[in-house]
Design a protein around this motif. Structure first.
Motif, short mmCIF file in Angstrom:
data_model
loop_
_atom_site.label_atom_id
_atom_site.label_comp_id
_atom_site.label_asym_id
_atom_site.label_seq_id
_atom_site.Cartn_x
_atom_site.Cartn_y
_atom_site.Cartn_z
N ALA A 12 8.68 -2.02 -14.17
CA ALA A 12 9.37 -1.42 -13.03
C ALA A 12 10.65 -2.22 -12.79
N ARG A 27 7.62 9.61 -6.05
CA ARG A 27 7.09 10.24 -7.26
C ARG A 27 6.69 11.69 -7.00
N HIS A 32 4.05 9.06 -3.74
CA HIS A 32 4.16 7.65 -3.36
C HIS A 32 5.58 7.15 -3.57
N GLU A 34 7.86 4.14 -4.76
CA GLU A 34 7.74 3.00 -5.67
C GLU A 34 9.09 2.68 -6.29
N TYR A 71 1.88 -8.05 -12.01
CA TYR A 71 0.91 -7.46 -11.10
C TYR A 71 -0.16 -6.75 -11.91
N ASN A 73 -3.41 -4.10 -11.71
CA ASN A 73 -4.28 -3.17 -11.03
C ASN A 73 -5.67 -3.41 -11.62
N ALA A 80 1.63 -4.76 -14.71
CA ALA A 80 3.01 -4.34 -14.46
C ALA A 80 3.93 -5.55 -14.44
N VAL A 82 7.67 -6.64 -13.38
CA VAL A 82 8.73 -6.13 -12.51
C VAL A 82 9.95 -7.03 -12.64
N ALA A 113 5.94 2.38 1.53
CA ALA A 113 5.22 2.17 0.27
C ALA A 113 3.86 1.53 0.53
N PHE A 117 2.42 -1.65 -4.00
CA PHE A 117 3.71 -1.33 -4.61
C PHE A 117 4.87 -1.89 -3.79
N ARG A 120 5.79 -5.55 -4.75
CA ARG A 120 6.61 -5.71 -5.95
C ARG A 120 8.09 -5.68 -5.60
N THR A 140 -4.08 0.07 -4.25
CA THR A 140 -3.50 0.31 -2.94
C THR A 140 -3.18 -1.00 -2.22
#
Length: 145
Positions: A12, A27, A32, A34, A71, A73, A80, A82, A113, A117, A120, A140
């Motif tokens: 990201a 999105r 959401h 982001e 990050y 999940n 992720a 970033v 957000a 997210f 980030r 979340t």
């Protein structure tokens, strides 16, 4: 290693303007807010993948700067990466993947957000820049270490 124990890697880009605001997309698939980004292709360079994803989602070409966080999940096995980015060209626009696009302050990011997210973007907005964060979430909310 079985299929369920594999991870995927996403990227990201937190694009910052001169006022310190960040560009977020809403999105189309889940509404959401982001930072623009997505899953890397198997044979794709990290920075090239980030540039591709940002262009697809915003219409902007970017210079990729410093890594600001990693990050995970924990439910989906997605890692992720970033990066802080700056605009190199193009014009911000809605796309087939983004129904809206907005420059946001830190307060607006927190309000719109989901925590997993927002953090980030907030980590990338930190001034002065901090070392890259390493955080975990459930899709979340952040998970305490």
């Amino acid at each position: 290693m079985n299929e369920s124990s594999r991870h995927s890697v996403s990227v990201a880009g937190v694009i910052l303007d001169d006022a310190g605001r960040a560009l977020l997309i809403q999105r189309r698939d889940n509404s959401h807010w982001e930072a623009p980004g997505g899953v890397l292709e198997l044979d794709e360079d990290i920075r090239a993948g980030l540039k591709r994803e940002v262009l697809e989602e915003t219409g902007l070409r970017v210079h990729v700067g410093d890594l600001t966080g990693v990050y995970k999940n924990m439910k989906r096995g997605v890692i992720a990466l970033v990066f802080r980015c700056r605009i190199a060209g193009g014009s911000a626009q809605v796309t087939s993947e983004a129904r809206d696009i907005r420059w946001m302050t830190a307060e607006q990011v927190r309000a719109l957000a989901a925590e997993a997210f927002a953090v980030r973007v907030l980590d990338a907005m930190a001034h002065p820049p901090a070392p890259p964060a390493v955080r975990h979430h459930d899709g979340t909310s952040l998970i305490d270490e």
